[in-house]
Enzyme design. Sequence first.
Site, short mmCIF file in Angstrom:
data_model
loop_
_atom_site.label_atom_id
_atom_site.label_comp_id
_atom_site.label_asym_id
_atom_site.label_seq_id
_atom_site.Cartn_x
_atom_site.Cartn_y
_atom_site.Cartn_z
N GLY A 230 2.71 -4.16 8.51
CA GLY A 230 2.85 -5.52 7.99
C GLY A 230 1.62 -6.37 8.28
O GLY A 230 1.44 -7.44 7.70
N ASP B 13 0.87 -1.18 0.00
CA ASP B 13 0.00 0.00 0.00
C ASP B 13 0.91 1.23 0.00
O ASP B 13 2.13 1.13 -0.19
CB ASP B 13 -0.99 -0.04 1.18
N HIS B 14 0.30 2.39 0.21
CA HIS B 14 1.09 3.63 0.17
C HIS B 14 2.21 3.65 1.20
O HIS B 14 3.28 4.19 0.95
CB HIS B 14 0.15 4.84 0.37
N GLY C 82 -1.88 -5.63 8.03
CA GLY C 82 -3.01 -5.61 7.10
C GLY C 82 -2.77 -6.49 5.89
O GLY C 82 -3.64 -7.28 5.49
N ARG D 127 8.86 -33.05 10.64
CA ARG D 127 7.79 -32.77 11.61
C ARG D 127 7.00 -31.51 11.24
O ARG D 127 5.80 -31.41 11.51
CB ARG D 127 8.36 -32.65 13.04
N ARG E 113 2.65 -30.45 10.50
CA ARG E 113 1.96 -29.29 11.09
C ARG E 113 1.39 -28.39 10.01
O ARG E 113 0.25 -27.92 10.10
CB ARG E 113 2.95 -28.51 11.98
N HIS F 157 10.34 -23.66 9.00
CA HIS F 157 9.32 -24.33 9.82
C HIS F 157 7.91 -24.20 9.26
O HIS F 157 7.09 -25.08 9.47
CB HIS F 157 9.32 -23.74 11.24
N ASN F 158 7.61 -23.08 8.61
CA ASN F 158 6.22 -22.81 8.21
C ASN F 158 5.99 -22.94 6.72
O ASN F 158 4.86 -22.78 6.26
CB ASN F 158 5.79 -21.41 8.67
N CYS G 153 3.33 -3.07 4.09
CA CYS G 153 2.42 -1.99 4.50
C CYS G 153 3.04 -1.36 5.74
O CYS G 153 4.19 -1.69 6.08
CB CYS G 153 0.98 -2.48 4.74
N GLY G 154 2.33 -0.47 6.40
CA GLY G 154 2.93 0.22 7.54
C GLY G 154 3.37 -0.73 8.64
O GLY G 154 4.53 -0.76 9.04
O1 LIG Z 1 -0.16 -0.84 8.21
C1 LIG Z 1 -1.12 -0.79 7.54
C2 LIG Z 1 -2.15 -1.87 7.59
O2 LIG Z 1 -1.80 -2.85 8.52
C3 LIG Z 1 -1.38 0.36 6.64
O3 LIG Z 1 -0.21 0.65 5.93
C4 LIG Z 1 -1.78 1.53 7.50
O4 LIG Z 1 -2.98 1.22 8.19
C5 LIG Z 1 -1.99 2.78 6.64
O5 LIG Z 1 -2.37 3.83 7.48
P1 LIG Z 1 -2.64 5.30 6.94
O6 LIG Z 1 -3.83 5.21 6.03
O7 LIG Z 1 -2.92 6.10 8.20
O8 LIG Z 1 -1.42 5.75 6.20
#
Ligand SMILES: O=C(CO)[C@H](O)[C@H](O)COP(=O)(O)O
Length: 202
Positions: free
Chosen positions: A127, A68-69, A129, A191, A195, A157-158, A124-125
């Site tokens: 991580g 995102d931004h 979302g 193992r 899981r 592991h994952n 994202c900001g």
């Molecule tokens: O981290 C985030 C989601 O988990 C987004 O990057 C964050 O919520 C963006 O916030 P904003 O619209 O205030 O810039």
Amino acid sequence: MVEVFITNFSNVTKHLFYQSYPQLFTMLFTIYSRKTNTHCYYSYLCYEINLERLYRTVMKRKIALAADHAGFEYKEIVKNYLSEKFEVQDFGTFSTDSVDYPDFVHPAATSVENRENELGILFCGSGNGVQITANKHQKIRCALCWMPEIASLARQHNDANMISIPARFISKELAIEIVDKFLSTDFEGGRHQNRVDKITYC
Ligand SMILES: O=C(CO)[C@H](O)[C@H](O)COP(=O)(O)O
């Protein structure tokens, strides 16, 4: 006809075919294994694993990126960093204008689910979302990574096929280290396979 099809193909061709048409290939392979009464599922997995390694050495690995931004700048840095050695597919966003991360994460996650891309990296900001969104996809295991060791463990592991990076909380250098570990570490199986197999059955 299926037998001829399967046996006449070299393993590399089979693998490339599998990469392009996984569902058709799996269907033909299943028919073949039933017809010949062999335990092809396991041999299929073995050659899949071996060819995966071969494939990685001769073909550029395909990596999906999305942000995102808040993650845009880090995505661009990672894209430049990877662009020589990897085939990178950038699902956006393409500026710092405010956007909704699911619009970019869902297409990226779908491309990993469909095996168009081998792995994916999300930004994202925090991580969170992008990670929560990606993990709504049945075949996605997306790990939130804020240090390189977590990225290694996410693979070992994952069997994580995507990671999310909290761009507002870690340095750019650390983000690159995390990406390096994620892309250079293999799943350990054993193992952990048991899981991982249980994750989707809830
Ligand atoms: O981290 C985030 C989601 O988990 C987004 O990057 C964050 O919520 C963006 O916030 P904003 O619209 O205030 O810039």
